[in-house]
Design an enzyme around this catalytic site. Structure first.
Site, short mmCIF file in Angstrom:
data_model
loop_
_atom_site.label_atom_id
_atom_site.label_comp_id
_atom_site.label_asym_id
_atom_site.label_seq_id
_atom_site.Cartn_x
_atom_site.Cartn_y
_atom_site.Cartn_z
N SER A 1 -12.36 43.56 2.33
CA SER A 1 -13.64 43.55 1.41
C SER A 1 -12.94 43.94 0.05
CB SER A 1 -14.70 43.94 1.88
OG SER A 1 -15.92 43.71 1.24
N THR B 1 -11.55 40.17 7.37
CA THR B 1 -10.46 39.20 6.68
C THR B 1 -9.17 39.64 7.64
OG1 THR B 1 -11.53 40.13 4.63
CG2 THR B 1 -9.51 38.81 4.61
N ARG C 1 -10.00 28.07 -0.56
CA ARG C 1 -11.18 28.79 -0.54
C ARG C 1 -12.46 27.86 -0.14
NH1 ARG C 1 -13.60 33.84 -0.02
NH2 ARG C 1 -14.96 34.71 -1.50
#
Length: 578
Positions: A475, A388, A100
């Site tokens: 999301s 994503t 991340r």
């Protein structure tokens, strides 16, 4: 000719577009040896090629993600971040790799507050201020060094080919560029890539990215060091900082050099005799899905018809309760206490289950987080990533990967450097550090990583055999997409493909480009059988919005000794196996 066969045939026929070798001439959703599934056919075919050449799941993941960085930079890439759940079949072990993005050392909790102490808008955050230190490339190299078989240069080459020779831009990328055009047009690299004069290049344009090709060639030679300690790091820091105002938090070369991949806790639970294995915080989808399944296990969903509202109401209400816990307690466990064990405790789940009404919609005012023995932080939802990418892989050795990655929102920060689109992950922190004197779990801190709804997940049967690898873009709706799929397979005995095809029905807020506002309430997917249930949902007391609810699920199901790829027909997803 089916859509997917036509799609593959089109790719093969386009000689101007780079192709991996060997490349299948038609899709194969079933195999005995290996399977890959992804939201983009270029990515899927790359994974197939790598596994066909003797690579393993990690090799395929590396090559697939690098290609995704070229052909879908609007959603994911080496300028962003990644969570990868890895299953080692020989060792029967799991590793949750956290790549991340990370807040720079100059970041402060109040950096997105104005002079009056109020949070600035999303539009004011997006741009150079939203760039965090990316983690995806570091994760790819880290996992390859630990588990990979093929040479690193070999894995980078497919992405170089697409960047140099071209790929066909899909409609999803076009839509995102159109949606975000007012902020993208100011970046010279992005404008040169996506605009022809004053017009955005149309869907189907053969796209090349020469700057990215040059960057990838350097990465092939120097590895991740090129991005974290080399010329690219220097150029990113200089470019981003030059666009920031004097008093705004800056990036530094030290931030890049100090970035490390972290391993996170595995989240395990059970559902009707199946083991559910997912990623721990700051990827919060696994805890949310596990909590929801624990509540749903008390109902006989298998006896409820799929086309009736009640089972969907139960999924929605369980998710609403679990989501409140996620907003309150999810965060970076390196910085805040994250009470995962307490959230999955049987007694606590029983208490949450008791809050699901016997009929109708739950009262939003009563749906609150409530661990009695834990000081509950302030609940602040804030901005969630909108776009994503997900990859599911099972290799010939039985190793599996569920990997989800993002650049933070569509087209990330809107800053591109040497062909690399940079993330907007700073926008995924809570913009306020506290509310009414209570701290916010997801507040900004130097070196911290923002929470995410990403949900890479695997299911194992009662004999500990791999049953499902799954994940999705989407999301804050990602956990609901994954939950629906598991319920479809386990409770309704559907194939993974049929479970993915089920309509998406969720409670929350969804960005809908067809409306002048973002609908909040019960989101019911249009043009599905779910529309027939709208009167029932309205009678239950829900405010219903019938809109496109576009998931991007990619799954691999293991059944009867075969691997079955399952993909989301809502996007250009494909599965390929052997």
């Amino acid at each position: 000719m089916s859509f997917r066969i036509a799609l593959i045939a089109t790719l093969v026929s386009c000689s101007v577009i780079a192709q991996p070798d060997p490349f299948p001439t038609e899709p194969n959703d079933t195999g005995k040896s290996f399977m890959v599934s992804a939201t983009n056919p270029y990515v899927t075919s790359t994974g197939y090629s790598i596994l066909k050449q003797g690579g393993n799941a990690v090799d395929a993941m590396v090559a697939m993600q690098l290609v995704m960085s070229v052909v879908e930079p609007d959603m994911t890439g080496i300028g962003g971040g990644t969570f990868a759940l890895y299953y080692d079949n020989k060792a029967k072990s799991f590793t949750a790799y956290d790549g991340r993005d990370e807040a720079p050392s100059s970041a402060t909790p109040d950096m997105f507050l104005d002079k009056d102490g109020k949070a600035i808008s999303r539009d004011d955050i997006l741009g150079p201020r939203s760039v965090a230190v990316p983690g995806t490339l570091k994760l790819l190299q880290h996992t390859h060094e630990k588990h990979g078989k093929l040479d690193w240069k070999q894995l980078v080459q497919p992405a170089i080919n697409y960047a140099e020779n071209g790929y066909s831009m899909n409609s999803y990328t076009y839509d995102i560029v159109v949606r975000e055009q007012t902020r993208l047009i100011h970046d010279p690299e992005i404008k040169a890539l996506y605009w022809e004069g004053d017009t955005i290049r149309p869907t189907g344009t053969n796209m090349t990215n020469p700057n990215m090709a040059t960057t990838l060639k350097a990465i092939a030679e120097q590895g991740a060091d090129y991005l974290y300690q080399g010329a690219l790091a220097k150029h990113i820091v200089e470019t981003v900082n030059a666009r920031l105002e004097k008093d705004q938090a800056k990036l530094s070369l030290t931030d890049f050099a100090n970035y490390r991949v972290k391993t996170r806790d595995i989240v395990k639970s059970s559902y009707r005799g199946n083991d559910i294995v997912s990623f721990g915080y700051p990827a919060s989808g696994g805890v949310l899905v596990s909590q929801s399944l624990d509540m749903l296990e008390k109902y006989d969903i298998a006896s409820m018809p799929i086309t009736t509202a009640e089972p969907w109401r139960l999924m929605v209400e369980a998710m609403r309760l679990a989501k409140e816990d996620r907003i309150a307690y999810a965060g970076d466990p390196s910085y805040v206490d994250t009470p995962v064990e307490a959230l999955l405790d049987k007694d606590y789940i029983d208490d949450r289950f008791d809050m699901i009404p016997e009929q109708g919609a739950g009262d939003s005012k009563s749906i609150k987080p409530g661990l009695p023995e834990v000081a509950t932080p302030a609940a602040h939802e804030g901005f969630e990533s909108q776009d994503t990418g997900h990859i599911s892989i099972v290799d010939s050795e039985g190793n599996a990967i569920a990997m989800t990655s993002t650049v933070g929102t569509g087209m990330g920060s809107g800053v591109m450097v040497d062909g690399v689109l940079l993330n907007a992950q700073m926008a995924n922190f809570s913009s306020v550090p506290s509310l009414k004197g209570k701290p916010v779990q997801n507040a900004i801190e130097a070196g911290k990583r923002p929470r995410s709804a990403i949900t890479p997940l695997m299911v194992f049967d009662k004999d500990d055999n791999l049953r499902l690898v799954v994940g999705s873009p989407g999301s804050s709706q990602i956990p609901g997409y994954v939950l629906k799929t598991i319920v479809g397979i386990v409770d309704w005995d559907l194939s993974a493909q049929d479970a993915i095809d089920l309509p998406n029905i969720q409670y929350g807020t969804k960005i809908d480009r067809t409306k002048p506002y973002n609908p909040t309430g019960l989101l019911v997917e249009k043009r599905t059988f779910a529309e027939s249930m709208v009167p029932s949902f309205a009678e239950m007391g829900y405010k219903v919005h019938v809109i496109p609810v576009v998931s991007g699920l990619n799954a691999i199901e293991v059944k009867d000794g075969m691997l079955h790829g399952a993909t989301d027909r809502r996007r250009a997803s494909t599965s390929l196996g052997d």
